[in-house]
Write a protein that holds these residues in place. Structure first.
Motif, PDB file in Angstrom:
ATOM      1  N   SER A  84       1.072  10.244 -10.006  1.00  0.00           N
ATOM      2  CA  SER A  84       0.087  10.251 -11.161  1.00  0.00           C
ATOM      3  C   SER A  84      -1.025  11.236 -10.940  1.00  0.00           C
ATOM      4  CB  SER A  84      -0.419   8.912 -11.338  1.00  0.00           C
ATOM      5  OG  SER A  84       0.367   8.114 -11.504  1.00  0.00           O
ATOM      6  N   LEU A  85      -0.763  12.165 -10.084  1.00  0.00           N
ATOM      7  CA  LEU A  85      -1.713  13.248  -9.781  1.00  0.00           C
ATOM      8  C   LEU A  85      -1.672  14.162 -10.957  1.00  0.00           C
ATOM      9  CD1 LEU A  85      -1.061  13.780  -6.019  1.00  0.00           C
ATOM     10  CD2 LEU A  85      -2.819  12.429  -7.018  1.00  0.00           C
ATOM     11  N   PRO A  86      -2.941  14.790 -11.143  1.00  0.00           N
ATOM     12  CA  PRO A  86      -4.130  14.758 -10.613  1.00  0.00           C
ATOM     13  C   PRO A  86      -4.852  14.027 -10.856  1.00  0.00           C
ATOM     14  CG  PRO A  86      -4.241  16.483 -12.034  1.00  0.00           C
ATOM     15  CD  PRO A  86      -2.898  15.963 -12.126  1.00  0.00           C
ATOM     16  N   LEU A  87      -4.776  13.081 -12.018  1.00  0.00           N
ATOM     17  CA  LEU A  87      -5.790  12.092 -12.494  1.00  0.00           C
ATOM     18  C   LEU A  87      -6.072  11.041 -11.477  1.00  0.00           C
ATOM     19  CD1 LEU A  87      -4.849  11.749 -16.064  1.00  0.00           C
ATOM     20  CD2 LEU A  87      -6.775  12.857 -15.486  1.00  0.00           C
ATOM     21  N   ALA A  88      -5.207  10.773 -10.449  1.00  0.00           N
ATOM     22  CA  ALA A  88      -5.464   9.562  -9.421  1.00  0.00           C
ATOM     23  C   ALA A  88      -5.969  10.150  -8.339  1.00  0.00           C
ATOM     24  CB  ALA A  88      -4.256   8.864  -9.502  1.00  0.00           C
ATOM     25  N   LEU A  89      -6.412  11.367  -8.268  1.00  0.00           N
ATOM     26  CA  LEU A  89      -6.731  12.016  -6.978  1.00  0.00           C
ATOM     27  C   LEU A  89      -7.545  11.197  -6.111  1.00  0.00           C
ATOM     28  CD1 LEU A  89      -7.056  16.034  -7.578  1.00  0.00           C
ATOM     29  CD2 LEU A  89      -5.813  14.663  -5.735  1.00  0.00           C
ATOM     30  N   PRO A  90      -8.858  10.575  -6.597  1.00  0.00           N
ATOM     31  CA  PRO A  90      -9.769  10.067  -5.707  1.00  0.00           C
ATOM     32  C   PRO A  90      -9.059   8.589  -5.053  1.00  0.00           C
ATOM     33  CG  PRO A  90     -10.875  10.725  -7.547  1.00  0.00           C
ATOM     34  CD  PRO A  90      -9.550  10.927  -7.946  1.00  0.00           C
ATOM     35  N   VAL A  91      -8.438   8.006  -6.113  1.00  0.00           N
ATOM     36  CA  VAL A  91      -7.875   6.670  -5.607  1.00  0.00           C
ATOM     37  C   VAL A  91      -6.816   6.915  -4.605  1.00  0.00           C
ATOM     38  CG1 VAL A  91      -6.576   4.688  -6.534  1.00  0.00           C
ATOM     39  CG2 VAL A  91      -8.694   5.524  -7.793  1.00  0.00           C
TER      40      VAL A  91
ATOM     41  N   VAL B 220      -6.378   5.443  -0.896  1.00  0.00           N
ATOM     42  CA  VAL B 220      -5.181   4.660  -0.339  1.00  0.00           C
ATOM     43  C   VAL B 220      -4.737   5.519   1.083  1.00  0.00           C
ATOM     44  CG1 VAL B 220      -2.815   3.901  -0.871  1.00  0.00           C
ATOM     45  CG2 VAL B 220      -4.680   3.658  -2.548  1.00  0.00           C
ATOM     46  N   LEU B 221      -4.613   6.688   0.991  1.00  0.00           N
ATOM     47  CA  LEU B 221      -4.005   7.724   2.055  1.00  0.00           C
ATOM     48  C   LEU B 221      -4.859   7.238   3.268  1.00  0.00           C
ATOM     49  CD1 LEU B 221      -3.384  11.227   0.842  1.00  0.00           C
ATOM     50  CD2 LEU B 221      -1.539   9.399   1.379  1.00  0.00           C
ATOM     51  N   ASN B 222      -6.259   7.149   3.139  1.00  0.00           N
ATOM     52  CA  ASN B 222      -7.221   6.792   4.189  1.00  0.00           C
ATOM     53  C   ASN B 222      -6.775   5.307   4.461  1.00  0.00           C
ATOM     54  OD1 ASN B 222      -8.840   8.976   5.358  1.00  0.00           O
ATOM     55  ND2 ASN B 222     -10.059   8.995   3.128  1.00  0.00           N
ATOM     56  N   ILE B 223      -6.780   4.534   3.832  1.00  0.00           N
ATOM     57  CA  ILE B 223      -6.551   2.922   4.056  1.00  0.00           C
ATOM     58  C   ILE B 223      -4.894   2.840   4.987  1.00  0.00           C
ATOM     59  CG2 ILE B 223      -5.886   0.768   3.149  1.00  0.00           C
ATOM     60  CD1 ILE B 223      -7.664   1.390   0.827  1.00  0.00           C
ATOM     61  N   THR B 224      -4.022   3.536   4.615  1.00  0.00           N
ATOM     62  CA  THR B 224      -3.008   3.426   5.352  1.00  0.00           C
ATOM     63  C   THR B 224      -2.900   4.492   6.489  1.00  0.00           C
ATOM     64  OG1 THR B 224      -1.910   5.309   3.802  1.00  0.00           O
ATOM     65  CG2 THR B 224      -1.602   2.973   3.076  1.00  0.00           C
ATOM     66  N   ARG B 225      -3.983   4.910   6.852  1.00  0.00           N
ATOM     67  CA  ARG B 225      -4.098   6.023   8.143  1.00  0.00           C
ATOM     68  C   ARG B 225      -5.120   5.203   8.810  1.00  0.00           C
ATOM     69  NH1 ARG B 225      -1.320   7.951   4.314  1.00  0.00           N
ATOM     70  NH2 ARG B 225       0.310  10.016   4.601  1.00  0.00           N
ATOM     71  N   GLY B 226      -5.272   4.084   9.071  1.00  0.00           N
ATOM     72  CA  GLY B 226      -6.279   3.418   9.797  1.00  0.00           C
ATOM     73  C   GLY B 226      -7.486   3.013   9.162  1.00  0.00           C
TER      74      GLY B 226
ATOM     75  N   LEU C  76       0.678  -1.247   0.123  1.00  0.00           N
ATOM     76  CA  LEU C  76      -0.013   0.087  -0.081  1.00  0.00           C
ATOM     77  C   LEU C  76       0.754   1.171   0.034  1.00  0.00           C
ATOM     78  CD1 LEU C  76      -2.698  -1.341   2.625  1.00  0.00           C
ATOM     79  CD2 LEU C  76      -2.926  -1.074   0.094  1.00  0.00           C
ATOM     80  N   GLN C  77       1.741   1.244   0.722  1.00  0.00           N
ATOM     81  CA  GLN C  77       2.870   2.387   0.726  1.00  0.00           C
ATOM     82  C   GLN C  77       3.367   2.550  -0.504  1.00  0.00           C
ATOM     83  OE1 GLN C  77       3.452   4.576   3.096  1.00  0.00           O
ATOM     84  NE2 GLN C  77       2.424   3.999   4.742  1.00  0.00           N
ATOM     85  N   ARG C  78       3.956   1.546  -1.200  1.00  0.00           N
ATOM     86  CA  ARG C  78       4.337   1.539  -2.527  1.00  0.00           C
ATOM     87  C   ARG C  78       3.381   2.005  -3.554  1.00  0.00           C
ATOM     88  NH1 ARG C  78       7.772  -3.369  -5.877  1.00  0.00           N
ATOM     89  NH2 ARG C  78       8.185  -1.917  -8.045  1.00  0.00           N
ATOM     90  N   LEU C  79       1.969   1.750  -3.495  1.00  0.00           N
ATOM     91  CA  LEU C  79       1.057   2.244  -4.456  1.00  0.00           C
ATOM     92  C   LEU C  79       0.714   3.703  -3.857  1.00  0.00           C
ATOM     93  CD1 LEU C  79      -1.256   1.633  -6.333  1.00  0.00           C
ATOM     94  CD2 LEU C  79      -2.760   1.096  -4.444  1.00  0.00           C
TER      95      LEU C  79
ATOM     96  N   LEU D 134       0.930   6.261  -7.043  1.00  0.00           N
ATOM     97  CA  LEU D 134      -0.149   7.200  -7.471  1.00  0.00           C
ATOM     98  C   LEU D 134       0.158   8.724  -7.328  1.00  0.00           C
ATOM     99  CD1 LEU D 134      -3.247   5.088  -5.714  1.00  0.00           C
ATOM    100  CD2 LEU D 134      -2.584   5.278  -8.110  1.00  0.00           C
ATOM    101  N   LYS D 135       0.913   9.032  -6.136  1.00  0.00           N
ATOM    102  CA  LYS D 135       1.226  10.516  -5.953  1.00  0.00           C
ATOM    103  C   LYS D 135       1.822  10.951  -7.369  1.00  0.00           C
ATOM    104  CE  LYS D 135       3.531  13.410  -2.618  1.00  0.00           C
ATOM    105  NZ  LYS D 135       4.304  13.651  -1.499  1.00  0.00           N
TER     106      LYS D 135
END
Length: 282
Positions: A20-27, A31-37, A10-13, A17-18
């Motif tokens: 690939s911004l801004p097109l990857a913004l919602p994903v 992922v930020l939320n998933i890796t933060r609890g 998840l950290q690698r993903l 994705l970072k």
């Protein structure tokens, strides 16, 4: 198809994705939320790992077949063919259920249209402009009117949120808003008695959502304060500051541009699959 579960994956993903911004913004936000609890109880799927061509963030576990609020997902692809193949993989989607896919890439819509046509599935597509702030620390200092303060929404305010949300007003939306209120950050401008005047929520994808000011309290700068505080808090948490604004909502577009948000090229689309199934149960 593979569900990424290890922190290292998840950290690698997240790092990929970072870039690939801004097109990857919602994903990326999911992922930020998933890796933060993982407060939204989400998971991410890829077509393969680590050289993935497509990624999908979706709710984890069983979801009701009649609730697209609950079953809202988002996709990003580097290879359109890989994304199409991912959606066609058994176990990726329940095509007999109501679900939404959010996409900032035109191909997300194209694939849904093609597969829906082949499967006899109806679609309802809503379009938005996406705004992103490059650096919230540069936003003007917010100034509260006398007698107004920053506070928090309470669980008892969920009915007010549901009544004022253009996409709400039903039991499913109420359940969804209660989940956002209980699990994700929000900003609320209150009067001296602690009653909400203006607010901005955050969703599973790190999106600024349901920004609203009560009609009797508009044109007093309350939403300007709420957006500025929400943006700075998101930046402090390591999240991008962005949101989707209805294409017909000129006042909100003007306010965001005044505060330094930049409108991204193209259109964000919320693609509702099986809209006739998206209704409250008995």
């Amino acid at each position: 198809m593979q569900i990424l579960t290890s922190p290292a994956q998840l950290q690698r993903l997240e790092g990929i994705l970072k870039k690939s911004l801004p097109l990857a913004l919602p994903v990326y936000g999911a992922v930020l939320n998933i890796t933060r609890g993982n407060p939204g109880d989400f998971e991410v799927l890829v077509d393969k790992w680590p050289d993935f061509g497509a990624v999908l963030a979706r709710p984890r576990g069983e979801v009701p077949v009649n609730d697209s609020y609950w079953n809202t997902q988002t996709a990003f692809y580097r290879d359109l063919g890989a994304y199409r193949a991912l959606l066609e993989t058994p176990g990726c989607q329940r095509w007999d259920a109501a679900f939404i896919i959010i996409g900032l890439q035109d191909g997300v819509t194209t694939v849904s249209q093609d597969l829906a046509r082949a499967k006899g599935v109806e679609l309802d597509i809503t379009e938005y402009y996406t705004y992103m702030h490059p650096n919230p620390s540069t936003m003007p200092e917010p100034r509260l009117d006398p007698g107004v303060r920053l506070g928090s929404l309470l669980p008892s305010h969920v009915d007010l949120l549901n009544e004022t949300w253009p996409y709400g007003g039903n039991a499913r939306s109420r359940r969804y808003l209660a989940k956002l209120l209980g699990r994700f950050p929000h900003v609320c401008v209150q009067d001296g008695a602690g009653e909400p005047l203006s607010w901005v929520l955050t969703d599973h994808f790190g999106t600024g959502a349901h920004g609203f000011t009560l009609p009797a309290h508009r044109r007093r700068g309350h939403m300007r304060v709420a957006l500025t505080v929400a943006a700075r808090r998101a930046q402090a948490r390591g999240f991008p500051t962005y949101g989707h604004t209805a294409v017909q909502n000129g006042p909100m577009q003007q306010l965001q541009e005044l505060l330094g948000h930049q409108r991204l090229p193209g259109i964000c689309r919320y693609i509702l699959h099986n809209p006739a199934m998206d209704k409250d149960g008995p």
